[in-house]
Motif scaffolding. Structure first.
Motif, PDB file in Angstrom:
ATOM      1  N   LYS A   1      -0.908   7.430  11.024  1.00 22.96           N
ATOM      2  CA  LYS A   1       0.007   8.045  10.502  1.00 22.96           C
ATOM      3  C   LYS A   1      -0.268   9.231   9.781  1.00 22.96           C
ATOM      4  CE  LYS A   1       2.837   3.846   9.595  1.00 22.96           C
ATOM      5  NZ  LYS A   1       4.062   4.318  10.584  1.00 22.96           N
ATOM      6  N   SER A   2      -1.333   9.492   9.171  1.00 24.92           N
ATOM      7  CA  SER A   2      -1.778  10.638   8.602  1.00 24.92           C
ATOM      8  C   SER A   2      -1.920  11.713   9.670  1.00 24.92           C
ATOM      9  CB  SER A   2      -2.907  10.445   7.428  1.00 24.92           C
ATOM     10  OG  SER A   2      -3.249  11.752   7.109  1.00 24.92           O
ATOM     11  N   LYS A   3      -2.602  11.275  10.583  1.00 26.47           N
ATOM     12  CA  LYS A   3      -3.190  12.424  11.709  1.00 26.47           C
ATOM     13  C   LYS A   3      -1.890  12.740  12.467  1.00 26.47           C
ATOM     14  CE  LYS A   3      -6.462  13.022  15.587  1.00 26.47           C
ATOM     15  NZ  LYS A   3      -5.360  13.905  16.346  1.00 26.47           N
ATOM     16  N   GLU A   4      -0.909  11.852  12.874  1.00 27.75           N
ATOM     17  CA  GLU A   4       0.364  12.166  13.487  1.00 27.75           C
ATOM     18  C   GLU A   4       1.142  13.126  12.696  1.00 27.75           C
ATOM     19  OE1 GLU A   4       2.058   8.427  14.126  1.00 27.75           O
ATOM     20  OE2 GLU A   4       0.698   8.009  16.189  1.00 27.75           O
TER      21      GLU A   4
ATOM     22  N   ILE B   1       0.784  -1.178   0.119  1.00 30.71           N
ATOM     23  CA  ILE B   1       0.044   0.005  -0.057  1.00 30.71           C
ATOM     24  C   ILE B   1       0.868   1.214   0.123  1.00 30.71           C
ATOM     25  CG2 ILE B   1      -1.852   1.231   1.212  1.00 30.71           C
ATOM     26  CD1 ILE B   1      -2.708  -1.292   2.662  1.00 30.71           C
ATOM     27  N   ILE B   2       0.751   1.752  -1.193  1.00 31.04           N
ATOM     28  CA  ILE B   2       1.445   3.373  -1.143  1.00 31.04           C
ATOM     29  C   ILE B   2       0.411   4.408  -0.894  1.00 31.04           C
ATOM     30  CG2 ILE B   2       2.952   4.555  -2.674  1.00 31.04           C
ATOM     31  CD1 ILE B   2       3.455   2.338  -4.276  1.00 31.04           C
ATOM     32  N   TYR B   3       0.982   5.160   0.135  1.00 30.66           N
ATOM     33  CA  TYR B   3       0.274   6.141   0.565  1.00 30.66           C
ATOM     34  C   TYR B   3       1.085   7.507   0.692  1.00 30.66           C
ATOM     35  CZ  TYR B   3       2.185   5.260   5.220  1.00 30.66           C
ATOM     36  OH  TYR B   3       2.892   5.021   6.130  1.00 30.66           O
ATOM     37  N   GLU B   4       0.487   8.777   0.379  1.00 27.79           N
ATOM     38  CA  GLU B   4       1.136   9.786   0.587  1.00 27.79           C
ATOM     39  C   GLU B   4       0.483  10.985   1.742  1.00 27.79           C
ATOM     40  OE1 GLU B   4       3.642  10.674  -1.208  1.00 27.79           O
ATOM     41  OE2 GLU B   4       3.719   9.114  -2.599  1.00 27.79           O
ATOM     42  N   LEU B   5       1.534  11.302   2.525  1.00 33.31           N
ATOM     43  CA  LEU B   5       1.202  12.301   3.611  1.00 33.31           C
ATOM     44  C   LEU B   5       1.177  13.531   3.296  1.00 33.31           C
ATOM     45  CD1 LEU B   5       3.175  10.371   6.650  1.00 33.31           C
ATOM     46  CD2 LEU B   5       0.911   9.957   5.825  1.00 33.31           C
ATOM     47  N   SER B   6       0.328  14.306   3.914  1.00 32.09           N
ATOM     48  CA  SER B   6       0.103  15.791   3.382  1.00 32.09           C
ATOM     49  C   SER B   6       0.099  16.599   4.676  1.00 32.09           C
ATOM     50  CB  SER B   6      -1.104  16.091   2.722  1.00 32.09           C
ATOM     51  OG  SER B   6      -1.200  17.585   2.441  1.00 32.09           O
ATOM     52  N   PRO B   7       0.932  17.830   4.674  1.00 29.70           N
ATOM     53  CA  PRO B   7       0.945  18.641   5.670  1.00 29.70           C
ATOM     54  C   PRO B   7      -0.399  19.409   5.935  1.00 29.70           C
ATOM     55  CG  PRO B   7       2.344  19.334   4.198  1.00 29.70           C
ATOM     56  CD  PRO B   7       1.732  18.232   3.776  1.00 29.70           C
ATOM     57  N   ASN B   8      -1.406  19.168   4.726  1.00 36.51           N
ATOM     58  CA  ASN B   8      -2.457  20.029   4.820  1.00 36.51           C
ATOM     59  C   ASN B   8      -3.791  19.546   4.545  1.00 36.51           C
ATOM     60  OD1 ASN B   8      -0.869  22.682   4.404  1.00 36.51           O
ATOM     61  ND2 ASN B   8      -0.487  22.134   2.412  1.00 36.51           N
TER      62      ASN B   8
ATOM     63  N   LYS C   1       9.541   5.088   2.697  1.00 34.71           N
ATOM     64  CA  LYS C   1       8.869   4.978   3.808  1.00 34.71           C
ATOM     65  C   LYS C   1       7.365   4.991   4.041  1.00 34.71           C
ATOM     66  CE  LYS C   1       9.018  10.153   4.657  1.00 34.71           C
ATOM     67  NZ  LYS C   1       9.789  11.009   5.606  1.00 34.71           N
ATOM     68  N   ASN C   2       6.662   5.499   2.936  1.00 38.27           N
ATOM     69  CA  ASN C   2       5.400   5.529   2.938  1.00 38.27           C
ATOM     70  C   ASN C   2       4.688   4.340   2.109  1.00 38.27           C
ATOM     71  OD1 ASN C   2       5.312   7.953   4.349  1.00 38.27           O
ATOM     72  ND2 ASN C   2       5.061   9.156   2.707  1.00 38.27           N
ATOM     73  N   VAL C   3       5.054   3.181   2.534  1.00 37.45           N
ATOM     74  CA  VAL C   3       4.647   1.883   2.124  1.00 37.45           C
ATOM     75  C   VAL C   3       4.510   0.802   3.144  1.00 37.45           C
ATOM     76  CG1 VAL C   3       5.302   0.008   0.431  1.00 37.45           C
ATOM     77  CG2 VAL C   3       5.854   2.339  -0.240  1.00 37.45           C
ATOM     78  N   ILE C   4       3.369   0.174   3.163  1.00 35.31           N
ATOM     79  CA  ILE C   4       2.865  -0.848   4.158  1.00 35.31           C
ATOM     80  C   ILE C   4       2.969  -2.041   3.198  1.00 35.31           C
ATOM     81  CG2 ILE C   4       1.224  -1.841   5.714  1.00 35.31           C
ATOM     82  CD1 ILE C   4       0.516   1.292   6.259  1.00 35.31           C
ATOM     83  N   LYS C   5       3.818  -3.001   3.470  1.00 36.35           N
ATOM     84  CA  LYS C   5       3.616  -4.253   2.993  1.00 36.35           C
ATOM     85  C   LYS C   5       2.566  -5.129   3.842  1.00 36.35           C
ATOM     86  CE  LYS C   5       6.684  -8.039   1.223  1.00 36.35           C
ATOM     87  NZ  LYS C   5       8.039  -8.526   1.110  1.00 36.35           N
TER      88      LYS C   5
ATOM     89  N   LYS D   1      -5.233  -2.514   6.869  1.00 34.10           N
ATOM     90  CA  LYS D   1      -4.423  -1.575   7.250  1.00 34.10           C
ATOM     91  C   LYS D   1      -4.807  -0.189   7.375  1.00 34.10           C
ATOM     92  CE  LYS D   1      -1.142  -4.810   7.552  1.00 34.10           C
ATOM     93  NZ  LYS D   1      -0.545  -5.095   8.483  1.00 34.10           N
ATOM     94  N   TYR D   2      -6.154   0.189   6.819  1.00 35.76           N
ATOM     95  CA  TYR D   2      -6.551   1.754   6.960  1.00 35.76           C
ATOM     96  C   TYR D   2      -6.555   2.275   8.339  1.00 35.76           C
ATOM     97  CZ  TYR D   2      -8.840   0.788   2.342  1.00 35.76           C
ATOM     98  OH  TYR D   2      -9.175   0.631   0.948  1.00 35.76           O
ATOM     99  N   PRO D   3      -6.711   1.631   9.374  1.00 30.99           N
ATOM    100  CA  PRO D   3      -6.642   2.346  10.699  1.00 30.99           C
ATOM    101  C   PRO D   3      -5.096   3.015  10.722  1.00 30.99           C
ATOM    102  CG  PRO D   3      -7.963   0.537  10.947  1.00 30.99           C
ATOM    103  CD  PRO D   3      -7.269   0.269   9.647  1.00 30.99           C
ATOM    104  N   LEU D   4      -4.262   2.101  10.447  1.00 28.00           N
ATOM    105  CA  LEU D   4      -2.794   2.353  10.768  1.00 28.00           C
ATOM    106  C   LEU D   4      -2.482   3.480   9.732  1.00 28.00           C
ATOM    107  CD1 LEU D   4       0.176   1.965  12.004  1.00 28.00           C
ATOM    108  CD2 LEU D   4       0.450   0.012   9.807  1.00 28.00           C
TER     109      LEU D   4
END
Length: 369
Positions: A228-231, A89-96, A118-122, A221-224
């Motif tokens: 991570k996005s909130k943190e 799962i590849i996700y992008e974290l945004s500061p906004n 680093k923003n990948v969950i296997k 893996k959605y809750p994780l």
């Protein structure tokens, strides 16, 4: 025109290249995989080898797809391995913006290849599985999915047919089952010219055709990801607020410096104006003083006139009293002479110079008055 390479013979799915050359036409003893009507094996020298209905038959696309699903089902039931590809799962974290349960499907990408990010969950490891059995689920004689069963797995398999079959529709997940896609969209010519055994070997070794359409392990893996996005969002927002406060302080400091600079310029301007005004005042005072002095000074011809008058009236008078120091001095030692109530008087040169040097303007006023 669609060329169908699949047919049933003796209840077994075969491909056109599996038919011996001397069994072409109706002698192939084949039927349509979908409608079970007789098939003709067309194996001429000019056209691509294929099967065709001997009569009206059914829809050619449906017959093709049913044959394709039967081939894959036969492959699975034959104990051949099926690749279950890796899931990242590849996700992008945004500061906004935050990733939430409402937008997470738009914020992530599923990839079967490992990404050094680093923003990948296997969440699933690649593995080959031999299923115990499988079956085709159809809807009105139209194949929908292959359900494959193993001790630890029960998955749905959907096939993307070759581009040469025209538009068959985009495949998608099947209900809530883990859904695997076998993508044969670029293999039209290979399917048309391969024998069944050759196609099986291709399916076995070509890992690129296997893709996940859906797997519930992703949702686990959605809750994780949301956490991570909130943190990350909270951390960035805190940093943004600190930067804003810092910028605000810097702006206030700059404004204060600018205020002090303007005040300094105003002060310097005030001092400069004061200096200019003082210079003007001093100049005016000098001019006034010089004017007064000029008024007190008697021109030389007038002095000489009075000297002659005095000497005429008082021939033996050579000295005159000074109105300032009271001393009697020779007429030539005076800068100004005259008569006050018939008394000869004046201001001597010494007193005049003292008055001018010490700026005794009030004395001038008294004397003038």
């Amino acid at each position: 025109m669609l060329r169908n390479p699949f047919a049933l013979r003796n209840d077994q799915i075969i491909m056109i290249e599996d038919v011996p050359g001397n069994e072409r036409g109706l002698e192939c003893n084949c039927i349509c995989p979908a409608c079970k009507e007789p098939f003709i094996a067309r194996m001429g020298e000019k056209n691509v080898h294929h099967f065709a209905h001997s009569g009206k038959g059914c829809d050619e696309l449906n017959a093709y797809m049913m044959g394709l699903y039967m081939i894959l089902n036969d492959y699975i039931n034959g104990g051949n391995p099926v690749l279950l590809p890796e899931i990242n799962i590849i996700y992008e974290l945004s500061p906004n913006s935050l990733i939430t349960e409402f937008n997470i499907e738009d914020k992530i990408r599923i990839n079967s290849a490992f990404r050094d990010n680093k923003n990948v969950i296997k969440c699933f490891d690649k593995q080959f599985v031999v299923f115990e059995h499988s079956e085709i689920i159809s809807n009105d004689s139209r194949p929908e999915v292959i359900m494959a069963f193993a001790t630890d797995y029960k998955i749905a398999i959907r096939i993307t047919p070759p581009d040469t079959t025209c538009a068959y529709g985009k495949v998608s997940r099947y209900k809530d089952y883990p859904t695997l896609q076998i993508d044969l969209s670029k293999d039209g010519e290979r399917i048309q010219n391969y024998k069944k055994k050759m196609l099986f070997e291709y399916i076995k070794i070509n890992q690129n055709i296997y893709k996940w359409l859906y797997n519930p392990v992703v949702e686990q893996k959605y809750p994780l990801i949301i956490q991570k996005s909130k943190e990350y969002y909270d951390k960035c927002q805190k940093q943004i607020r600190l930067e804003q406060e810092k910028n605000k302080c810097e702006a206030e400091k700059i404004a204060q410096l600018e205020k002090e600079r303007r005040e300094k310029l105003e002060h310097e301007k005030t001092e400069q104006n004061a200096i200019i005004n003082k210079a003007k005042e001093e100049k005016n005072n000098r001019q006034k003083k010089e004017f007064r002095i000029q008024r007190l000074k008697t021109p030389e011809k007038i002095v000489n006139y009075w000297i002659n008058v005095i000497r005429t009236r008082i021939p033996d008078r050579e000295e005159v009293g000074c109105m300032v120091c009271g001393k009697d001095k020779l007429l030539e030692e005076f800068v100004s002479v005259g008569t006050v109530n018939d008394v000869v008087a004046g201001i001597c040169i010494d007193c005049y110079e003292e008055i001018e040097e010490n700026n005794l303007s009030n004395l001038w006023d008294d004397l003038y008055d």
